[in-house]
Design a protein around this motif. Structure first.
Motif, mmCIF file in Angstrom:
data_model
loop_
_atom_site.group_PDB
_atom_site.id
_atom_site.type_symbol
_atom_site.label_atom_id
_atom_site.label_comp_id
_atom_site.label_asym_id
_atom_site.label_seq_id
_atom_site.Cartn_x
_atom_site.Cartn_y
_atom_site.Cartn_z
ATOM 1 N N ILE A 271 4.425 -9.389 0.646
ATOM 2 C CA ILE A 271 4.977 -8.151 2.014
ATOM 3 C C ILE A 271 3.480 -7.204 1.912
ATOM 4 C CG2 ILE A 271 7.208 -8.863 0.312
ATOM 5 C CD1 ILE A 271 6.867 -6.418 -1.159
ATOM 6 N N ASN A 272 2.588 -7.472 1.265
ATOM 7 C CA ASN A 272 1.735 -7.267 1.264
ATOM 8 C C ASN A 272 1.323 -6.138 2.971
ATOM 9 O OD1 ASN A 272 -0.062 -7.102 -0.973
ATOM 10 N ND2 ASN A 272 -0.655 -8.490 -1.100
ATOM 11 N N GLY A 273 1.341 -5.115 2.381
ATOM 12 C CA GLY A 273 0.954 -4.430 4.255
ATOM 13 C C GLY A 273 1.900 -4.104 5.127
ATOM 14 N N LEU A 274 2.955 -5.053 4.515
ATOM 15 C CA LEU A 274 5.446 -4.472 5.010
ATOM 16 C C LEU A 274 5.165 -3.226 4.889
ATOM 17 C CD1 LEU A 274 6.741 -7.517 4.617
ATOM 18 C CD2 LEU A 274 4.809 -6.880 6.586
ATOM 19 N N GLU A 275 5.919 -2.693 6.019
ATOM 20 C CA GLU A 275 6.081 -1.239 5.527
ATOM 21 C C GLU A 275 7.892 -0.986 5.866
ATOM 22 O OE1 GLU A 275 3.986 1.644 7.819
ATOM 23 O OE2 GLU A 275 1.901 0.877 6.607
ATOM 24 N N ALA A 276 8.543 -1.864 6.640
ATOM 25 C CA ALA A 276 10.137 -1.708 7.316
ATOM 26 C C ALA A 276 10.787 -2.878 7.268
ATOM 27 C CB ALA A 276 9.821 -1.322 8.627
ATOM 28 N N GLU A 277 11.529 -3.446 6.893
ATOM 29 C CA GLU A 277 12.648 -4.447 6.401
ATOM 30 C C GLU A 277 12.616 -5.136 7.476
ATOM 31 O OE1 GLU A 277 15.415 -0.908 5.006
ATOM 32 O OE2 GLU A 277 13.383 -1.141 6.643
ATOM 33 N N ALA A 278 12.458 -4.838 8.842
ATOM 34 C CA ALA A 278 12.532 -5.802 9.390
ATOM 35 C C ALA A 278 10.801 -6.081 9.841
ATOM 36 C CB ALA A 278 12.144 -5.176 11.505
ATOM 37 N N GLU A 279 10.271 -6.030 9.475
ATOM 38 C CA GLU A 279 8.745 -6.966 9.074
ATOM 39 C C GLU A 279 9.511 -8.275 8.092
ATOM 40 O OE1 GLU A 279 5.086 -3.844 9.625
ATOM 41 O OE2 GLU A 279 6.157 -3.403 8.770
ATOM 42 N N GLY A 308 3.608 -9.376 -3.858
ATOM 43 C CA GLY A 308 2.378 -7.931 -3.473
ATOM 44 C C GLY A 308 3.015 -7.126 -3.568
ATOM 45 N N ARG A 309 2.160 -5.776 -2.810
ATOM 46 C CA ARG A 309 2.286 -4.292 -3.291
ATOM 47 C C ARG A 309 2.859 -3.573 -1.769
ATOM 48 N NH1 ARG A 309 0.482 -2.571 -8.065
ATOM 49 N NH2 ARG A 309 -0.714 -4.283 -9.482
ATOM 50 N N SER A 310 3.611 -3.352 -1.964
ATOM 51 C CA SER A 310 4.360 -2.555 -0.765
ATOM 52 C C SER A 310 5.264 -1.712 -1.071
ATOM 53 C CB SER A 310 5.297 -3.616 0.315
ATOM 54 O OG SER A 310 5.469 -2.555 0.963
ATOM 55 N N SER A 311 5.210 -0.505 -0.389
ATOM 56 C CA SER A 311 6.004 0.592 -0.872
ATOM 57 C C SER A 311 7.819 0.356 -0.459
ATOM 58 C CB SER A 311 6.577 1.895 0.348
ATOM 59 O OG SER A 311 6.342 0.756 1.988
ATOM 60 N N LEU A 312 7.790 -1.784 0.159
ATOM 61 C CA LEU A 312 8.780 -1.902 0.675
ATOM 62 C C LEU A 312 9.913 -2.642 -0.561
ATOM 63 C CD1 LEU A 312 8.814 -4.863 3.893
ATOM 64 C CD2 LEU A 312 10.139 -2.439 3.133
ATOM 65 N N PHE A 353 0.878 0.490 -5.543
ATOM 66 C CA PHE A 353 -0.545 1.220 -6.399
ATOM 67 C C PHE A 353 -0.926 0.372 -7.225
ATOM 68 C CE2 PHE A 353 3.658 2.666 -8.211
ATOM 69 C CZ PHE A 353 3.932 2.557 -9.692
ATOM 70 N N GLU A 354 -2.343 0.463 -7.757
ATOM 71 C CA GLU A 354 -2.962 -0.205 -8.854
ATOM 72 C C GLU A 354 -3.013 0.442 -10.151
ATOM 73 O OE1 GLU A 354 -4.439 -2.832 -8.226
ATOM 74 O OE2 GLU A 354 -4.070 -3.340 -6.766
ATOM 75 N N ARG A 355 -2.550 -0.806 -10.886
ATOM 76 C CA ARG A 355 -1.726 0.814 -12.276
ATOM 77 C C ARG A 355 -3.519 0.512 -12.935
ATOM 78 N NH1 ARG A 355 -1.538 -0.857 -17.549
ATOM 79 N NH2 ARG A 355 0.497 -0.095 -18.877
ATOM 80 N N GLU A 356 -4.663 -0.359 -13.050
ATOM 81 C CA GLU A 356 -6.021 -0.216 -13.732
ATOM 82 C C GLU A 356 -6.112 0.975 -13.094
ATOM 83 O OE1 GLU A 356 -4.791 -2.755 -11.622
ATOM 84 O OE2 GLU A 356 -4.357 -4.864 -13.158
ATOM 85 N N GLY A 357 -6.108 1.512 -11.587
ATOM 86 C CA GLY A 357 -7.122 2.748 -11.625
ATOM 87 C C GLY A 357 -6.456 3.759 -11.752
ATOM 88 N N LEU A 421 8.754 4.605 -13.072
ATOM 89 C CA LEU A 421 9.403 6.148 -13.326
ATOM 90 C C LEU A 421 7.433 6.309 -12.655
ATOM 91 C CD1 LEU A 421 9.198 8.481 -15.547
ATOM 92 C CD2 LEU A 421 8.316 6.877 -17.483
ATOM 93 N N LEU A 422 6.692 5.561 -12.792
ATOM 94 C CA LEU A 422 5.213 5.348 -12.276
ATOM 95 C C LEU A 422 5.576 5.325 -10.642
ATOM 96 C CD1 LEU A 422 2.911 2.721 -14.326
ATOM 97 C CD2 LEU A 422 2.309 5.631 -14.471
ATOM 98 N N ASP A 423 6.953 5.256 -9.824
ATOM 99 C CA ASP A 423 6.590 5.617 -9.393
ATOM 100 C C ASP A 423 7.322 6.694 -8.554
ATOM 101 O OD1 ASP A 423 6.720 4.397 -6.003
ATOM 102 O OD2 ASP A 423 8.686 4.864 -6.174
#
Length: 434
Positions: A271-279, A308-312, A353-357, A421-423
């Motif tokens: 889901i990297n780069g995906l921002e919407a449910e339709a995608e 993957g990482r995404s706001s989804l 978000f990247e935990r390491e950073g 919690l981080l989010d």
């Protein structure tokens, strides 16, 4: 899968090697299955068996070898026995002999109906190794040696009972349901080694018990045909049998031929780069369409693991979201040949978000991460999680059916809570900064 000793000359004989039919075996690990698919899956092991019979006739095989576990249990159903007999009769009518050994699932001491088998069917004994000679056009072409399981739990190395091939003997085939080597994940019935099998000097070992098709050795051939029909998500991909061709010089060619009617698939989707449910819906539907295109007309049962990482991620964790999406995709499945039925969507995604950073920050967030790292680094910290979970695991009627968490599962619960919690903290910080 094809393996060859030398280039083929004129074919001397052809045989099909199958095993682990598990006729009438139930499918496992499914939820929410629709009635039409349930009927298809109930018949799947029989459909695969009939495909083997069709293959034998199509290839004009001289004989069929079945190396154990024809049925799924010692007390096999009458229906399964009758269906098996129907296939043997078809082979008999086509002039194709069948040689059978029984394994741990269908030992000889189990119940069998009193049925009349075709005269060219040979079931090997469970007390001693038997050897039968096969002739073609008045000339002996092969010796087949085999042994069945008399009872289920065979711990003896049965290969030691097989006599070595004589120097003047024709092509020698051994049939056995056994475990070669460690075979991780399989109970070691009739355990043996590659060395044991090679010492017999046979030309081909037709083995059963391991469900993954594989050619272990080519000199001599030591082969697991695998099971012809996968029965759960642990039996992925093509399932079938081996077609073996032997030329006048004894050179052998082995080809794996799929015969399954229902195929399991577990795929990862990013889901990297995906921002919407339709995608998200689009990439799932596109993958299902691709699976249908390459299915060869088979039914496909698929499980997708989202990574993957995404706001989804914030949408995926909403109560009922994945369940509703699965149901929507199932509703659009017409269950015609080549259909793809979605068994499950698993969420293994992360927040954007990247935990390491975040660990490098000198603020409350980095302190929080350090605390959870400390908790997860030792058993004492992990077991502290048991107190807040006591209401679930320690009280009430449900406690009898819930397994207590191990440390790996405790750590996963903590990391999941940390991410959530981080989010929240990061979103609030971004809102204040804007």
């Amino acid at each position: 899968m094809a393996t060859e000793n030398e280039s083929k000359n004129d074919i001397n004989f052809i045989f099909v090697h199958a095993a682990d039919l598990h006729l009438d075996s139930p499918f496992h690990g499914l939820s929410g299955i629709n009635p039409q698919l349930s009927d298809i899956m109930t018949k799947a092991t029989f459909a695969a068996y009939n495909n083997i019979i069709d293959l034998c006739i199509e290839k004009s095989a001289d004989f069929l070898l079945i190396a154990g576990d024809i049925y799924d249990s010692a007390d096999k159903s009458l229906y399964a026995q009758l269906k098996f007999l129907e296939g043997l009769k078809r082979l008999y009518d086509a002039g194709i002999a069948t040689y059978i050994t029984h394994g741990n699932h269908d030992p000889l001491n189990g119940w069998s109906a009193n049925l009349e088998w075709p005269e060219n069917v040979k079931v090997f004994d469970g007390d001693n190794v038997e050897t039968v000679s096969v002739s073609k056009n008045g000339r002996m072409i092969a010796n087949i040696s085999g042994m069945s399981y008399r009872t289920k739990h065979i711990q003896e190395n049965l290969v030691k009972r097989f006599q070595q091939k004589d120097s003047g003997s024709p092509y020698a085939i051994g049939m056995l349901h056994c475990t070669v080597g460690s075979a991780e994940g399989h109970y070691p019935y009739a355990p043996c080694t590659v060395k044991d099998l090679k010492e017999t000097n046979y030309d081909y070992w037709a083995l059963g018990h391991i469900h993954q098709p594989q050619v272990i050795e080519t000199e001599p051939f030591i082969v697991y045909s695998g099971n012809p029909q996968g029965r759960d998500p642990g039996e992925l991909g093509e399932r079938g049998c081996m077609v073996v061709e032997v030329d006048n010089k004894g050179n052998t060619t082995v080809d794996f031929i799929p015969v399954d009617s229902v195929r399991w698939c577990v795929d990862e989707l990013s889901i990297n780069g995906l921002e919407a449910e339709a995608e998200l819906i689009k990439i799932i539907e596109e993958r299902m369409e691709k699976l249908s295109e390459i299915s060869g007309g088979r039914y496909v049962i698929c499980r997708f693991v989202l990574r993957g990482r995404s706001s989804l991620k914030r949408i995926l964790i909403k109560d009922g979201f994945l369940k509703d999406l699965v149901q929507h995709l199932r509703d659009n499945c017409d269950m015609s040949p080549g259909s793809v039925w979605l068994e499950r969507l698993e969420d293994e995604t992360s927040y954007p978000f990247e935990r390491e950073g975040l660990l490098d920050r000198r603020d409350f967030i980095s302190d929080l991460l350090s605390i959870t790292d400390e908790i997860c680094s030792g058993e004492d910290g992990l077991t502290e999680l048991d107190d807040p979970l006591h209401e679930l695991f320690g009280k009430g009627k449900i406690r009898h059916i819930l397994m207590s968490l191990d440390n790996e599962e405790r750590a996963k619960v903590i990391r999941t809570a940390e991410e959530m919690l981080l989010d929240k903290l990061i979103q609030e910080a971004d809102h204040e900064n804007n």
